[in-house]
Design a protein around this motif. Structure first.
Motif, PDB file in Angstrom:
ATOM      1  N   CYS A  87     -29.508 -20.383 -11.567  1.00 11.79           N
ATOM      2  CA  CYS A  87     -29.957 -21.251 -10.470  1.00 11.79           C
ATOM      3  C   CYS A  87     -29.627 -20.670  -9.104  1.00 11.79           C
ATOM      4  CB  CYS A  87     -29.369 -22.653 -10.630  1.00 11.79           C
ATOM      5  SG  CYS A  87     -27.646 -22.816 -10.105  1.00 11.79           S
ATOM      6  N   GLY A  88     -28.528 -19.906  -9.008  1.00 12.26           N
ATOM      7  CA  GLY A  88     -28.177 -19.296  -7.726  1.00 12.26           C
ATOM      8  C   GLY A  88     -27.364 -20.184  -6.810  1.00 12.26           C
ATOM      9  N   SER A  89     -27.188 -21.461  -7.153  1.00  9.32           N
ATOM     10  CA  SER A  89     -26.498 -22.349  -6.209  1.00  9.32           C
ATOM     11  C   SER A  89     -25.312 -23.093  -6.808  1.00  9.32           C
ATOM     12  CB  SER A  89     -27.494 -23.365  -5.640  1.00  9.32           C
ATOM     13  OG  SER A  89     -28.133 -24.062  -6.688  1.00  9.32           O
ATOM     14  N   CYS A  93     -22.628 -19.364 -10.327  1.00 15.26           N
ATOM     15  CA  CYS A  93     -23.576 -18.418  -9.720  1.00 15.26           C
ATOM     16  C   CYS A  93     -23.016 -17.904  -8.396  1.00 15.26           C
ATOM     17  CB  CYS A  93     -24.930 -19.089  -9.473  1.00 15.26           C
ATOM     18  SG  CYS A  93     -25.979 -19.192 -10.942  1.00 15.26           S
ATOM     19  N   CYS A 101     -24.079 -19.756 -15.441  1.00 15.32           N
ATOM     20  CA  CYS A 101     -24.726 -20.757 -14.589  1.00 15.32           C
ATOM     21  C   CYS A 101     -24.615 -22.149 -15.223  1.00 15.32           C
ATOM     22  CB  CYS A 101     -26.197 -20.385 -14.414  1.00 15.32           C
ATOM     23  SG  CYS A 101     -27.162 -21.604 -13.522  1.00 15.32           S
ATOM     24  N   HIS A 102     -24.263 -23.134 -14.403  1.00 13.50           N
ATOM     25  CA  HIS A 102     -24.163 -24.513 -14.907  1.00 13.50           C
ATOM     26  C   HIS A 102     -25.504 -25.013 -15.432  1.00 13.50           C
ATOM     27  CE1 HIS A 102     -20.104 -25.808 -13.146  1.00 13.50           C
ATOM     28  NE2 HIS A 102     -20.199 -24.519 -12.951  1.00 13.50           N
TER      29      HIS A 102
HETATM   30 ZN   LIG Z   1     -26.168 -21.493 -11.394  1.00 11.05          ZN
END
Ligand SMILES: [Zn+2]
Ligand SMILES: [Zn+2]
Length: 360
Positions: A87-89, A93, A101-102
């Motif tokens: 997800c990057g956020s 991440c 990643c969650h």
């Molecule tokens: Zn993530």
């Protein structure tokens, strides 16, 4: 656009080549023309229960044909290898560990984008895709830019396809997570593509003793050629005595690529005090168990996904090592034309090939 994809219409297959539709990339996505795609155990595992119709495949390499409005860092014409989505956020991440990643399952295994849509359809009916950020058993892929890794144009796309999963998983477990000190000892259970990648990485990392354990004598021969100092044939002999003879005080590190309960127990018991065992493979066992006293002496057991790598940093390094002759995966590869995907899957299931790669 119309693409050719290997569609799974019922659990367990077969895959059938069909013309289906692929939507344009969204603002954060990239359209990649697939050159080659490896077949990984995870494809075959998910093929037994994934919601159909679906397109699997997650070790793709190719050339970027189109990028979304918000994409930076990837351009049309770039050669790329693809890896998992993230997800990057979320906290992991942002902490540099996108493999944890969650939202990993939602963005990799739901068959859809996070907003519930799929880029793939057939006669107006939704086809599940976006598998591990790709669904690259297809002539073209719409992937999130975060799953796409630009690479050196000199790199052979037919070779680097499996770097995004199988080879990166084995090598990353050693180079990113276990980080064995020079001169240390490591044992790898299962000498398939993931295991041999770990063995090559252990040699890069300077391990003095690198043991491979497998039931297949041919795979042990390959493992020895590519860096193992010892091969242990566990079909004919109890590996525990042989491993004790190789490392009398126990191994510093052990990697299990088999996902089998009995193998993980042996892996833990093969360690010396303070030794570390890593589980990197999806396998047949639902549960793992060992005598709790066997980890009381400082041993640890950890799971590792995707080599805990930052794909955009780690995969180009691995490709550089390959170019320098220090990560010689070529010997493991068997190439099949894309049309022969079912033959390739059968070869993988039979253990007849190290790493099957489909080419267009
Ligand atoms: Zn993530
Ligand atoms: Zn995989």
């Amino acid at each position: 656009m119309r693409i050719t994809a290997a569609v799974l219409d019922q659990a367990k297959g077969p895959f059938t080549l069909q013309e289906i539709d692929l939507a344009d990339p969204g603002p954060d996505e990239v359209l990649v023309r697939v050159d080659s795609v490896g077949i990984c155990g995870t494809d075959l595992e998910f093929a037994t229960f994934f919601d159909t119709p679906a397109v699997l495949g997650h070790e793709g390499s190719g050339v970027v044909e189109q990028v979304g409005d918000r994409v930076t860092g990837v351009a049309v014409g770039d050669h790329v290898t693809m890896s998992f989505a993230s997800c990057g956020s979320c906290p992991t991440c942002l902490g540099g560990h996108p493999a944890y990643c969650h939202r990993f399952d939602a963005v990799n295994f739901s068959g859809r984008r996070p907003d519930g849509t799929s880029a793939l359809s057939r006669d107006g009916e939704t086809v599940n895709g976006h598998f591990l950020g790709q669904s690259s058993f297809a002539s073209h892929v719409v992937a999130p830019a975060r799953a796409v890794v630009p690479i050196d144009k000199q790199a052979d796309l037919r070779v680097v396809a499996p770097f995004g999963c199988g080879f990166g998983t084995g090598a990353g477990a050693v180079l990113n997570v276990l980080r064995p000190p020079v001169g240390s000892s490591l044992v790898v259970f299962g000498a398939g593509a993931v295991g041999v990648a770990a063995i090559m990485a252990a040699r890069v990392g300077g391990c003095a003793t690198i043991a491979a354990v497998d039931v297949n004598a041919d795979k042990l021969d390959t493992a020895r050629l590519l860096g193992a100092t010892h091969g242990v044939h566990s079909a004919t002999e109890d590996p525990r005595d042989l491993l004790r003879a190789i490392a009398p005080y126990g191994f510093d590190f052990a990697i299990d690529t088999t996902g089998r309960e009995d193998v993980l127990r042996t892996a833990v018991e093969s360690l010396g005090p303070l030794g570390r065992a890593a589980v990197v493979g999806v396998g047949p066992s639902e549960q793992m168990s060992f005598d709790w006293r066997s980890i009381l002496n400082g041993r640890t057991v950890t799971g590792i996904i995707g080599g805990d790598s930052l794909p955009q940093v780690f995969l180009p390094r691995l490709i550089d090592l390959h170019a320098a002759g220090r990560f010689p995966v070529d010997r493991l590869l068997t190439h099949f034309p894309f049309e022969q995907i079912n033959e390739a899957v059968a070869a993988v299931r039979a253990g007849a090939v190290g790493k099957a790669v489909l080419t267009f």
